[in-house]
Enzyme design. Structure first.
Site, PDB file in Angstrom:
ATOM      1  N   TRP A 464       0.819  -1.208   0.000  1.00 40.08           N
ATOM      2  CA  TRP A 464       0.000   0.000   0.000  1.00 40.08           C
ATOM      3  C   TRP A 464       0.856   1.263   0.000  1.00 40.08           C
ATOM      4  CZ3 TRP A 464      -2.838  -2.920   4.309  1.00 40.08           C
ATOM      5  CH2 TRP A 464      -3.723  -3.860   3.740  1.00 40.08           C
ATOM      6  N   HIS A 465       1.795   1.287  -0.949  1.00 34.68           N
ATOM      7  CA  HIS A 465       2.656   2.443  -1.168  1.00 34.68           C
ATOM      8  C   HIS A 465       2.523   2.925  -2.616  1.00 34.68           C
ATOM      9  CE1 HIS A 465       5.437   0.435   2.068  1.00 34.68           C
ATOM     10  NE2 HIS A 465       4.423   1.093   2.628  1.00 34.68           N
ATOM     11  N   PRO A 466       1.304   3.207  -3.104  1.00 30.67           N
ATOM     12  CA  PRO A 466       1.168   3.597  -4.511  1.00 30.67           C
ATOM     13  C   PRO A 466       1.783   4.965  -4.787  1.00 30.67           C
ATOM     14  CG  PRO A 466      -0.915   3.881  -3.354  1.00 30.67           C
ATOM     15  CD  PRO A 466       0.007   3.193  -2.398  1.00 30.67           C
TER      16      PRO A 466
END
Length: 528
Positions: A464-466
């Site tokens: 969850w590091h877009p």
């Protein structure tokens, strides 16, 4: 309510909260900050140990669903994004990391001079209230509290020791510019509570008369007139309103929502916009392209030692809750992981190419999670996989379409293979030796690389590091310049994870806040 401000900031996440707080320090600037989500007072947000619950909350997490991915056997992954003041800093694992100097060298190499490690260091120092040992590279007077998490689970510590025995350097402070190393996790916490960007930058700023914060206000599209963005159209309490910016509109909605809003506003690839029936206001081919994130693989093991699987269950949960209330310690104060490792698995790599995160909990089926365990999360630092954020329709209420082939890159696969084999040995030689640990995920030791790759396809998830969907640079598919201004469109900047040329090593919350600190300085100097 006023309809015109000097600055209109869209999105009150890590970047937007930072920008609003900094810009409003000058009382002559009128600043509006709008946020589609609500406030951040929920105990789910404030209590660190409830991170899994808060991420699972649809009220606090947009939870965007990705398209089926053929490289994962047709599985679609979920992309987390915060839906409250503080944005993702209000639902993340609170892990603090700046990334590595090599990450910012890649930004410079992508055509962005002035964005190297030494250039970014002053902004990291400016934002930090570091409570650890003094170091010239750390900030001690900034608004964001950062501490080293010392209440480390013993099984996690054993994995760290095993990694050091395998040659990974010890890094007591992994945020000061290392090339590789392993150390205890640093967390954005204050007095045992989560310390989000909203806590750091808005709690005091909201008392200023020149700052207006509006929650539950959803941006519909930008207002573009004669080649200039002059504000945003949004819906609030069921009524559409226009909020206009005399100096600048600043987009801080994140790597998923920022390109979505640009598309809805007619800013993006002309052919795609035509197909959706959206009038083209400003053709820009790169909007939504280059989506970059860390894929992860989880290795879990049972241990003969009490980890959070049982310490946070039954009567133990009650006891730990009382401990948290009384002395602010124990599992309720825990960030997502206890140990961070940046590992050079390729001797020819100039810096770490794999990140390992060691968590004091075993994941899996309900039966597996009823037993004590721990997990090592393995991710490539610089994933080559790229995806795209597009629209399904011209309806602002529709979720965006997110497409990505997470395991398409052979190089990403090779890094995961090397990282997982290293993590597997560390589990065997650490808690496997000291705590009777037994690895259960994967269920059987993979016989060869093909078996590992099957395990990857079946279990891969996201960190969850877009990033990178409105990439900074001078190229044809870049969206903003080095001052974060949208190419060819006046009156608007973007300052969030979407502008990163590529994702940094490790957790991205701190780099996003540093980008916003820099943006506040740059925008103020440019616009007065």
């Amino acid at each position: 309510m006023r309809k015109t401000w000097d600055y209109v900031i869209i999105g009150a996440g890590s970047a937007g909260a930072t920008l609003a707080g900094r810009l409003a320090q000058n009382s002559d600037r009128r600043v509006l900050l709008i946020e589609a989500g609500g406030g951040d007072l929920s105990p789910l947000i404030r209590i660190p140990g409830l991170v899994e619950t808060v991420i699972g909350s649809r009220a606090l997490n947009w939870g965007y669903e990705g398209e089926p991915d053929a490289t994962l056997g047709g599985r679609g992954l979920t992309w987390a994004a915060g839906r409250a003041l503080g944005g993702s800093s209000s639902i993340n694992g609170m892990v603090y990391g700046r990334g590595l100097p090599a990450d910012y060298a890649r930004w410079v190499d992508a055509g962005n001079p002035g964005w190297g490690w030494d250039d970014m260091l002053p902004y990291f120092r400016r934002m930090e209230h570091w409570t650890g040992p003094p170091d010239p590279a750390r900030g001690r007077e900034g608004p964001l509290w950062v501490r080293r998490f010392e209440d480390t689970d013993g099984a996690c510590a054993d994995v760290m020791d095993a990694l050091i025995r395998q040659g990974v350097p010890s890094a007591p402070d992994y945020a000061v510019g290392i090339t590789d190393g392993v150390g205890l996790t640093q967390a954005t916490q204050k007095n045992g509570l989560r310390h989000s960007a909203a806590n750091a930058y808005l709690e005091t700023a909201r008392g200023r008369p020149n700052l207006t914060v509006r929650t539950r206000t959803t941006a519909l599209n930008l207002i573009i007139e004669k080649g200039r963005c002059v504000g945003v159209r949004a819906v609030r309490r069921g009524r559409v309103e226009e909020f206009r910016a005399e100096r600048e509109t600043i987009l801080c909605a994140g790597a998923i929502a920022s390109p979505k809003l640009l598309w809805l506003s007619g800013v993006g690839p002309a052919e795609d916009l035509h197909c959706l029936g959206i009038p083209v206001k400003h053709a820009l081919a790169g909007v939504g392209r280059n989506l970059n994130d860390h894929v992860n693989i989880k290795l879990s093991a049972f241990v003969n030692h009490r980890t959070y699987n049982t310490r946070r269950a039954g009567l133990s949960a009650l006891a730990e809750g009382l401990r948290f209330v009384a002395i602010r310690s124990g599992p309720a104060t825990s960030p997502a992981n206890h140990v961070q490792a940046f590992v050079r698995t390729d001797a020819e790599s100039p810096a770490a190419d794999v990140q390992l995160q060691v968590m004091p909990i075993g994941f899996g089926t309900p039966e597996e999670m009823a037993r004590d365990g721990l997990t090592v999360v393995v991710s490539p630092c610089h994933p080559e996989a790229r995806g795209r954020v597009t629209l399904r329709s011209d309806d602002p209420r529709a979720a965006p379409q997110i497409s990505m082939a997470m395991l398409e890159s052979r190089r990403d696969q090779e890094r995961l293979l090397r990282g997982c084999k290293l993590a597997y040995r560390a589990l065997q030689e650490g808690p496997g030796r000291t705590m009777g640990g037994r690895i259960y995920a994967p269920a059987e030791a993979p016989r060869d690389d093909a078996a590992w790759l099957t395990f990857f396809r079946e279990t891969a998830a996201l960190n969850w590091h877009p990033t990178s969907t409105c990439r900074m640079g001078p190229g044809a598919h870049d969206v903003v310049d080095g001052q974060l201004r949208i190419h060819g469109l006046e009156g608007i900047s973007i300052a969030d994870a979407s502008v990163m040329p590529c994702v940094t090593s490790g957790n991205t919350n701190a780099p996003v806040i540093a980008i916003a600190e820099r943006a506040a300085e740059t925008i103020a100097a440019r616009t007065g």
